[in-house]
Design a protein around this motif. Structure first.
Motif, mmCIF file in Angstrom:
data_model
loop_
_atom_site.group_PDB
_atom_site.id
_atom_site.type_symbol
_atom_site.label_atom_id
_atom_site.label_comp_id
_atom_site.label_asym_id
_atom_site.label_seq_id
_atom_site.Cartn_x
_atom_site.Cartn_y
_atom_site.Cartn_z
ATOM 1 N N ILE A 55 64.841 -11.918 28.250
ATOM 2 C CA ILE A 55 66.019 -11.302 27.823
ATOM 3 C C ILE A 55 66.773 -12.278 27.178
ATOM 4 O O ILE A 55 67.435 -12.123 26.132
ATOM 5 C CB ILE A 55 67.010 -10.974 29.139
ATOM 6 N N ALA A 56 66.617 -13.660 27.612
ATOM 7 C CA ALA A 56 67.411 -14.809 26.681
ATOM 8 C C ALA A 56 66.799 -14.915 25.440
ATOM 9 O O ALA A 56 67.446 -15.360 24.263
ATOM 10 C CB ALA A 56 67.219 -16.071 27.613
ATOM 11 N N LEU A 57 65.377 -14.480 25.311
ATOM 12 C CA LEU A 57 64.775 -14.829 24.027
ATOM 13 C C LEU A 57 64.784 -13.516 23.052
ATOM 14 O O LEU A 57 64.416 -13.645 21.900
ATOM 15 C CB LEU A 57 63.184 -15.046 24.078
ATOM 16 N N VAL A 58 65.650 -12.553 23.384
ATOM 17 C CA VAL A 58 65.624 -11.381 22.452
ATOM 18 C C VAL A 58 66.220 -11.570 21.282
ATOM 19 O O VAL A 58 67.257 -12.474 21.304
ATOM 20 C CB VAL A 58 66.456 -10.291 23.243
ATOM 21 N N GLY A 59 65.566 -11.536 20.160
ATOM 22 C CA GLY A 59 66.086 -11.749 18.886
ATOM 23 C C GLY A 59 65.408 -12.994 18.129
ATOM 24 O O GLY A 59 65.311 -13.351 17.047
ATOM 25 N N ASP A 60 64.493 -13.748 19.107
ATOM 26 C CA ASP A 60 63.837 -14.748 18.802
ATOM 27 C C ASP A 60 62.239 -14.578 18.811
ATOM 28 O O ASP A 60 61.868 -13.579 19.700
ATOM 29 C CB ASP A 60 64.041 -16.047 20.034
ATOM 30 N N PRO A 61 61.684 -15.085 17.650
ATOM 31 C CA PRO A 61 60.034 -14.148 17.706
ATOM 32 C C PRO A 61 59.411 -14.904 18.795
ATOM 33 O O PRO A 61 58.209 -14.286 18.965
ATOM 34 C CB PRO A 61 59.649 -15.080 16.538
ATOM 35 N N LYS A 62 59.795 -15.806 19.564
ATOM 36 C CA LYS A 62 59.060 -16.429 20.874
ATOM 37 C C LYS A 62 59.017 -15.400 21.839
ATOM 38 O O LYS A 62 58.082 -15.433 22.995
ATOM 39 C CB LYS A 62 59.724 -17.555 21.401
ATOM 40 N N VAL A 63 59.864 -14.214 21.633
ATOM 41 C CA VAL A 63 60.102 -13.292 22.957
ATOM 42 C C VAL A 63 58.589 -12.595 22.901
ATOM 43 O O VAL A 63 57.915 -12.228 23.960
ATOM 44 C CB VAL A 63 61.075 -12.065 22.530
ATOM 45 N N GLN A 64 57.910 -12.326 21.855
ATOM 46 C CA GLN A 64 56.539 -11.770 21.772
ATOM 47 C C GLN A 64 55.655 -12.544 23.014
ATOM 48 O O GLN A 64 55.081 -11.729 23.795
ATOM 49 C CB GLN A 64 55.980 -11.818 20.487
ATOM 50 N N GLY A 65 55.308 -13.796 22.674
ATOM 51 C CA GLY A 65 54.643 -14.495 23.687
ATOM 52 C C GLY A 65 54.957 -14.300 25.220
ATOM 53 O O GLY A 65 54.139 -14.267 26.150
ATOM 54 N N ALA A 66 56.343 -14.316 25.481
ATOM 55 C CA ALA A 66 56.868 -14.205 26.711
ATOM 56 C C ALA A 66 56.408 -13.068 27.312
ATOM 57 O O ALA A 66 56.071 -12.767 28.448
ATOM 58 C CB ALA A 66 58.385 -14.370 26.849
ATOM 59 N N VAL A 67 56.458 -11.829 26.408
ATOM 60 C CA VAL A 67 56.201 -10.441 27.005
ATOM 61 C C VAL A 67 54.578 -10.567 27.267
ATOM 62 O O VAL A 67 54.179 -9.720 28.237
ATOM 63 C CB VAL A 67 56.677 -9.260 25.890
ATOM 64 N N GLU A 68 53.865 -11.059 26.448
ATOM 65 C CA GLU A 68 52.378 -11.057 26.465
ATOM 66 C C GLU A 68 51.986 -11.705 27.834
ATOM 67 O O GLU A 68 51.239 -11.440 28.437
ATOM 68 C CB GLU A 68 51.721 -11.580 25.271
ATOM 69 N N ALA A 69 52.739 -12.932 28.083
ATOM 70 C CA ALA A 69 52.165 -13.697 29.274
ATOM 71 C C ALA A 69 52.571 -12.638 30.515
ATOM 72 O O ALA A 69 51.700 -12.708 31.383
ATOM 73 C CB ALA A 69 53.202 -14.951 29.313
ATOM 74 N N LEU A 70 53.549 -12.014 30.495
ATOM 75 C CA LEU A 70 54.056 -11.103 31.710
ATOM 76 C C LEU A 70 52.776 -10.126 31.831
ATOM 77 O O LEU A 70 52.588 -9.863 33.008
ATOM 78 C CB LEU A 70 55.272 -10.516 31.267
ATOM 79 N N GLU A 71 52.709 -9.430 30.610
ATOM 80 C CA GLU A 71 51.523 -8.225 30.608
ATOM 81 C C GLU A 71 50.264 -9.043 31.262
ATOM 82 O O GLU A 71 49.628 -8.474 32.365
ATOM 83 C CB GLU A 71 51.354 -7.937 29.295
ATOM 84 N N GLN A 72 49.890 -10.140 30.875
ATOM 85 C CA GLN A 72 48.664 -10.754 31.122
ATOM 86 C C GLN A 72 48.546 -11.111 32.697
ATOM 87 O O GLN A 72 47.519 -10.890 33.413
ATOM 88 C CB GLN A 72 48.544 -11.969 30.506
ATOM 89 N N GLN A 73 49.670 -11.563 33.215
ATOM 90 C CA GLN A 73 49.817 -11.794 34.604
ATOM 91 C C GLN A 73 49.428 -10.449 35.515
ATOM 92 O O GLN A 73 48.832 -10.658 36.480
ATOM 93 C CB GLN A 73 51.075 -12.442 35.092
ATOM 94 N N HIS A 74 49.862 -9.514 35.007
ATOM 95 C CA HIS A 74 49.833 -8.293 35.887
ATOM 96 C C HIS A 74 48.484 -7.692 35.856
ATOM 97 O O HIS A 74 47.877 -7.170 36.484
ATOM 98 C CB HIS A 74 50.775 -7.112 35.428
ATOM 99 N N LEU A 75 47.911 -7.648 34.375
ATOM 100 C CA LEU A 75 46.378 -7.221 34.137
ATOM 101 C C LEU A 75 45.443 -8.093 35.036
ATOM 102 O O LEU A 75 44.446 -7.359 35.563
ATOM 103 C CB LEU A 75 46.427 -6.935 32.643
ATOM 104 N N ARG A 76 45.750 -9.295 34.998
ATOM 105 C CA ARG A 76 44.800 -10.340 35.857
ATOM 106 C C ARG A 76 44.693 -9.676 37.127
ATOM 107 O O ARG A 76 43.616 -9.643 37.854
ATOM 108 C CB ARG A 76 45.253 -11.757 35.531
ATOM 109 N N LEU A 77 45.937 -9.662 37.719
ATOM 110 C CA LEU A 77 45.873 -8.978 39.167
ATOM 111 C C LEU A 77 45.129 -7.866 39.531
ATOM 112 O O LEU A 77 44.372 -7.687 40.293
ATOM 113 C CB LEU A 77 47.325 -9.181 39.720
ATOM 114 N N ALA A 78 45.558 -6.933 38.289
ATOM 115 C CA ALA A 78 44.885 -5.512 38.459
ATOM 116 C C ALA A 78 43.110 -5.658 38.208
ATOM 117 O O ALA A 78 42.527 -5.095 39.112
ATOM 118 C CB ALA A 78 45.330 -4.570 37.264
ATOM 119 N N GLU A 79 42.881 -6.703 37.426
ATOM 120 C CA GLU A 79 41.360 -6.769 37.306
ATOM 121 C C GLU A 79 40.695 -7.291 38.544
ATOM 122 O O GLU A 79 39.882 -7.048 39.486
ATOM 123 C CB GLU A 79 41.084 -7.801 36.185
#
Ligand code: ASP
Ligand code: MG
Length: 343
Positions: A55-79
């Motif tokens: 939320i704090a990074l919205v508008g900053d290109p770094k937001v993409q990386g933060a979204v991916e990290a969150l996605e990966q954390q969940h997908l790793r657990l699912a795996e």
């Protein structure tokens, strides 16, 4: 009528397969004792902070990386759980909303609440799929369909969306709705809906409060708070090595310890259970064999008078006086503005 037992699991208690195995075992144990578990979960550990970063990074290109990290954390657990990804629609919602917010360049409190709710919605989707894969019959329930926030006339928009409170009267409609769903229930902590149907949050750490609301509304026999420590302590064990776990407390004692800063139980979780006389039991997910701390009505034991010692550092007392303060609006805001400027 079912004997409901609310079991709330915090972030570290839902972050690994090993912890979910304990959740499965505990749920099975209750079912075989003819009790019906309502499993209330936090987001995976670190996820709510991660969404706040997004939320704090919205508008900053770094937001993409933060979204991916969150996605990966969940997908790793699912795996690791050996299940098919059950959170595709939540991940799409996360990406779409972050993209929309990036275009406008801001996140309103309403969108903030919606984004944060994804943490608990994802952890419970993963948990439901995993428990069912282990043969524990569990129904996923959206907590927002059952917890309605109370309107607060003079509250700021932030408070209404990010730190709402709900009523906790016994709720026959909820009891009936959950009675119809077979097996155990799994639902989210931290989230509710307001009268307009918008998602609202119960304040950071609010999953304990959700558990207490569910317990009071269902007239549960017990509200278990599962965490990563063995209970409430006589003092902070990091500072006092001889501190020990308190076996039993009454509601008022627990309220004081929680309000003075013990992180084990959110202070807002006590009044709903106290008002319905529902015992709260603090349990340790990594050590399920321990009894933990029971919080209940006075008169069940004859323990020591002084139960715990808390210490707070960096507390300052400021005494202010002024003439002509009567009915002056914004007096404290002006005073605090000075401190804010001083950093
Ligand atoms: N996930 C939310 C938070 O970290 C609520 C909770 O875990 O109690 O604040
Ligand atoms: Mg907590």
């Amino acid at each position: 009528m079912s004997s409901w037992v609310v079991m709330k699991f915090g972030g570290t208690s839902v972050a690994t397969v090993a912890r979910w195995k304990t959740i499965a075992e505990e749920a099975r144990r209750l079912v075989s004792a003819n009790e019906r578990p309502v499993i209330v979960c936090s987001a995976l550990s670190g996820v709510s902070d991660g969404i706040e970063t997004i939320i704090a990074l919205v508008g900053d290109p770094k937001v993409q990386g933060a979204v991916e990290a969150l996605e990966q954390q969940h997908l790793r657990l699912a795996e690791e759980m050996g299940i098919k990804n059950p959170i595709e629609s939540e991940l799409t919602e996360l990406k779409n909303q972050v993209q929309g917010a990036s275009l406008i360049g801001e996140v309103s409190p309403r969108l903030h609440a919606r984004l944060m709710s994804l943490g608990e919605r994802m952890s419970t989707k993963l948990g439901a799929a995993y428990l069912n894969s282990l043969g524990v019959n569990v129904q996923w329930v959206d907590a927002r369909d059952h917890l309605r926030s109370l309107p607060e006339a003079n509250a700021s928009t932030e408070r209404q969306f990010l730190s709402a409170e709900c009523d906790f009267e016994a709720d026959p409609t909820m009891q009936q709705a959950l009675e119809c769903a077979p097996g155990a229930i799994i639902t989210q902590g931290f989230i509710a809906r307001n009268g307009d149907g918008d998602t609202v949050l119960l304040g950071r750490g609010g999953s304990d409060t959700s558990a207490a609301y569910f317990a009071a509304k269902l007239n549960a026999v017990r509200c278990e708070i599962w965490t990563d420590v063995p209970g409430m302590f006589t003092a902070d064990p990091r500072h006092v090595p001889t501190a020990r776990v308190l076996r039993s407390l009454d509601y008022d004692e627990a309220q004081e310890i929680a309000t003075m800063g013990a992180k084990v139980l959110h202070p807002r979780a006590i009044p709903p259970c106290k008002s319905a006389s529902i015992p709260i039991v603090i349990r340790c997910t990594p050590r399920p064999e321990l009894n933990g701390t029971v919080i209940h009505s006075r008169g069940l034991g004859n323990e020591a008078g002084v139960k715990a010692i808390s210490a707070r550092k960096g507390v300052m007392l400021i005494s202010m006086e002024t003439v002509g303060m009567w009915q002056t609006v914004g007096f404290l805001a002006d005073a605090f503005a000075v401190f804010k400027r001083l950093g």
